[in-house]
Motif scaffolding. Structure first.
Motif, PDB file in Angstrom:
ATOM      1  N   ALA A 286      -3.535   7.809  -5.626  1.00  0.00           N
ATOM      2  CA  ALA A 286      -2.857   8.015  -6.905  1.00  0.00           C
ATOM      3  C   ALA A 286      -2.013   9.284  -6.841  1.00  0.00           C
ATOM      4  O   ALA A 286      -2.474  10.337  -6.418  1.00  0.00           O
ATOM      5  CB  ALA A 286      -3.882   8.120  -8.028  1.00  0.00           C
ATOM      6  N   GLY A 287      -0.750   9.137  -7.249  1.00  0.00           N
ATOM      7  CA  GLY A 287       0.177  10.262  -7.205  1.00  0.00           C
ATOM      8  C   GLY A 287       1.113  10.237  -6.021  1.00  0.00           C
ATOM      9  O   GLY A 287       2.105  10.988  -5.993  1.00  0.00           O
TER      10      GLY A 287
ATOM     11  N   SER B 255       6.098   0.758 -17.718  1.00  0.00           N
ATOM     12  CA  SER B 255       5.353   1.692 -16.870  1.00  0.00           C
ATOM     13  C   SER B 255       6.051   1.985 -15.544  1.00  0.00           C
ATOM     14  O   SER B 255       5.688   2.931 -14.843  1.00  0.00           O
ATOM     15  CB  SER B 255       3.944   1.146 -16.595  1.00  0.00           C
ATOM     16  OG  SER B 255       4.000  -0.064 -15.858  1.00  0.00           O
TER      17      SER B 255
ATOM     18  N   ARG C  13      10.607   5.061 -11.857  1.00  0.00           N
ATOM     19  CA  ARG C  13       9.750   5.217 -10.683  1.00  0.00           C
ATOM     20  C   ARG C  13      10.097   4.262  -9.546  1.00  0.00           C
ATOM     21  O   ARG C  13       9.450   4.275  -8.508  1.00  0.00           O
ATOM     22  CB  ARG C  13       8.279   5.013 -11.062  1.00  0.00           C
ATOM     23  CG  ARG C  13       7.757   6.020 -12.069  1.00  0.00           C
ATOM     24  CD  ARG C  13       6.227   6.029 -12.110  1.00  0.00           C
ATOM     25  NE  ARG C  13       5.663   4.749 -12.528  1.00  0.00           N
ATOM     26  CZ  ARG C  13       4.767   4.065 -11.810  1.00  0.00           C
ATOM     27  NH1 ARG C  13       4.378   4.521 -10.638  1.00  0.00           N
ATOM     28  NH2 ARG C  13       4.281   2.928 -12.266  1.00  0.00           N
TER      29      ARG C  13
ATOM     30  N   ARG D 232       5.010   8.120  -7.503  1.00  0.00           N
ATOM     31  CA  ARG D 232       3.895   8.536  -8.369  1.00  0.00           C
ATOM     32  C   ARG D 232       3.018   7.339  -8.773  1.00  0.00           C
ATOM     33  O   ARG D 232       2.841   7.044  -9.937  1.00  0.00           O
ATOM     34  CB  ARG D 232       4.423   9.257  -9.611  1.00  0.00           C
ATOM     35  CG  ARG D 232       5.315  10.438  -9.307  1.00  0.00           C
ATOM     36  CD  ARG D 232       5.744  11.171 -10.576  1.00  0.00           C
ATOM     37  NE  ARG D 232       6.351  10.301 -11.563  1.00  0.00           N
ATOM     38  CZ  ARG D 232       7.619   9.924 -11.547  1.00  0.00           C
ATOM     39  NH1 ARG D 232       8.433  10.340 -10.586  1.00  0.00           N
ATOM     40  NH2 ARG D 232       8.108   9.134 -12.496  1.00  0.00           N
TER      41      ARG D 232
ATOM     42  N   THR E  42       0.033   4.869  -9.634  1.00  0.00           N
ATOM     43  CA  THR E  42      -1.172   5.008 -10.446  1.00  0.00           C
ATOM     44  C   THR E  42      -2.154   3.901 -10.076  1.00  0.00           C
ATOM     45  O   THR E  42      -1.814   2.952  -9.364  1.00  0.00           O
ATOM     46  CB  THR E  42      -0.838   4.925 -11.941  1.00  0.00           C
ATOM     47  OG1 THR E  42      -0.305   3.609 -12.230  1.00  0.00           O
ATOM     48  CG2 THR E  42       0.202   5.977 -12.324  1.00  0.00           C
ATOM     49  N   LEU E  43      -3.369   4.024 -10.564  1.00  0.00           N
ATOM     50  CA  LEU E  43      -4.379   3.007 -10.281  1.00  0.00           C
ATOM     51  C   LEU E  43      -3.975   1.644 -10.831  1.00  0.00           C
ATOM     52  O   LEU E  43      -4.301   0.608 -10.250  1.00  0.00           O
ATOM     53  CB  LEU E  43      -5.729   3.442 -10.873  1.00  0.00           C
ATOM     54  CG  LEU E  43      -6.361   4.700 -10.269  1.00  0.00           C
ATOM     55  CD1 LEU E  43      -7.657   5.036 -11.000  1.00  0.00           C
ATOM     56  CD2 LEU E  43      -6.630   4.512  -8.783  1.00  0.00           C
ATOM     57  N   SER E  44      -3.240   1.646 -11.938  1.00  0.00           N
ATOM     58  CA  SER E  44      -2.816   0.378 -12.536  1.00  0.00           C
ATOM     59  C   SER E  44      -1.707  -0.299 -11.742  1.00  0.00           C
ATOM     60  O   SER E  44      -1.399  -1.465 -11.986  1.00  0.00           O
ATOM     61  CB  SER E  44      -2.346   0.614 -13.980  1.00  0.00           C
ATOM     62  OG  SER E  44      -1.247   1.505 -14.005  1.00  0.00           O
ATOM     63  N   ASP E  45      -1.096   0.401 -10.786  1.00  0.00           N
ATOM     64  CA  ASP E  45      -0.042  -0.205  -9.958  1.00  0.00           C
ATOM     65  C   ASP E  45      -0.612  -1.104  -8.865  1.00  0.00           C
ATOM     66  O   ASP E  45       0.128  -1.875  -8.246  1.00  0.00           O
ATOM     67  CB  ASP E  45       0.817   0.879  -9.297  1.00  0.00           C
ATOM     68  CG  ASP E  45       1.649   1.653 -10.305  1.00  0.00           C
ATOM     69  OD1 ASP E  45       1.944   1.102 -11.379  1.00  0.00           O
ATOM     70  OD2 ASP E  45       2.008   2.812 -10.016  1.00  0.00           O
TER      71      ASP E  45
ATOM     72  N   VAL F 132      -4.491   1.144  -4.279  1.00  0.00           N
ATOM     73  CA  VAL F 132      -4.369   2.531  -4.750  1.00  0.00           C
ATOM     74  C   VAL F 132      -5.766   3.089  -4.947  1.00  0.00           C
ATOM     75  O   VAL F 132      -6.583   2.517  -5.674  1.00  0.00           O
ATOM     76  CB  VAL F 132      -3.569   2.626  -6.062  1.00  0.00           C
ATOM     77  CG1 VAL F 132      -3.431   4.090  -6.489  1.00  0.00           C
ATOM     78  CG2 VAL F 132      -2.200   1.987  -5.897  1.00  0.00           C
TER      79      VAL F 132
ATOM     80  N   ALA G  40      -8.342   6.456  -5.899  1.00  0.00           N
ATOM     81  CA  ALA G  40      -8.384   7.628  -6.773  1.00  0.00           C
ATOM     82  C   ALA G  40      -8.621   8.878  -5.941  1.00  0.00           C
ATOM     83  O   ALA G  40      -9.286   8.842  -4.906  1.00  0.00           O
ATOM     84  CB  ALA G  40      -9.471   7.480  -7.831  1.00  0.00           C
TER      85      ALA G  40
END
Length: 207
Positions: free
Chosen positions: A40-41, A89, A93, A112, A114-117, A141, A143
């Motif tokens: 993530a990130g 979202s 990006r 960037r 995220t976990l939802s990606d 992805v 954490a």
């Protein structure tokens, strides 16, 4: 004889178009057999290209998320990005490598993450005349675990003794006793000194 150059030009033109069509028809969309793994990130690249290499500047390229049919990740058409209906979202990006489109590189850069990606993404080129117009890319992805820093807290305890715990009368008494003890000690020392003088005959007493 005058028509020969014209005929030759037509022949070369037809040959060029035929070769172009054959090349285009033989091209297919390919991705990556291995999943893309990121934290993530991070910024990641979802690979997608045309093999054999064919210029994709004038093609339509659609990137969508398979986990939600309505999730439009990125859209390129008519020579530019067209993200009016892009899923919120992903706004700001996503990007494609425009300078690489001429080489058939239609990969997508996602910043960037995220976990939802996480999930499956499809790269689809509807304007391609070949048989394979799409491919999927799997994105995992993870954490980022935050380090835990413990600081052992030191407490300082101060003991305050109130003034009224020892009344002034006690203080006077203690001082008086100290003086009395000191006088008694001095008197005892003087007596011992005088006694030693007497025993040595250093004092002559006249009767």
């Amino acid at each position: 004889m005058k028509t020969f150059p014209t005929s030759a030009a037509w022949c070369f033109g037809i040959l060029f178009i035929s070769v172009s069509l054959i090349t285009t028809e033989s091209s297919e969309v390919v991705g990556s057999a291995d999943p893309v793994v990121a934290l993530a990130g991070d910024d990641v690249i979802l690979p997608c290209s045309l093999k054999p290499s064919v210029g994709a500047e004038d093609m339509t390229v659609e990137w969508t998320g398979l986990y939600l049919k309505t999730r439009n990740v990125h859209l390129y058409r008519q020579g530019r990005d067209s993200n009016v209906e892009q899923f919120p979202s992903y706004r700001g990006r996503t990007s494609m490598f425009h300078e690489e489109l001429k080489n058939g590189n239609v990969s997508l850069k996602l910043t960037r993450v995220t976990l939802s990606d996480a999930g499956s993404y499809m790269c689809f080129i509807p304007t391609l005349t070949g048989q394979v117009k799409e491919t999927t890319v799997q994105l995992f992805v993870g954490a980022v675990s935050q380090p835990v820093i413990s600081i052992n807290h030191l407490k300082e305890t101060e003991i305050h003794v109130p003034d009224d715990l020892f009344p002034k009368s006690y203080i006077v008494l203690i001082v008086g006793l100290s003086i009395a003890v000191a006088v008694a000690v001095l008197a005892s020392l003087a007596g011992v000194y005088m006694w030693r003088k007497c025993t040595k005959g250093e004092f002559n007493l006249d009767l």
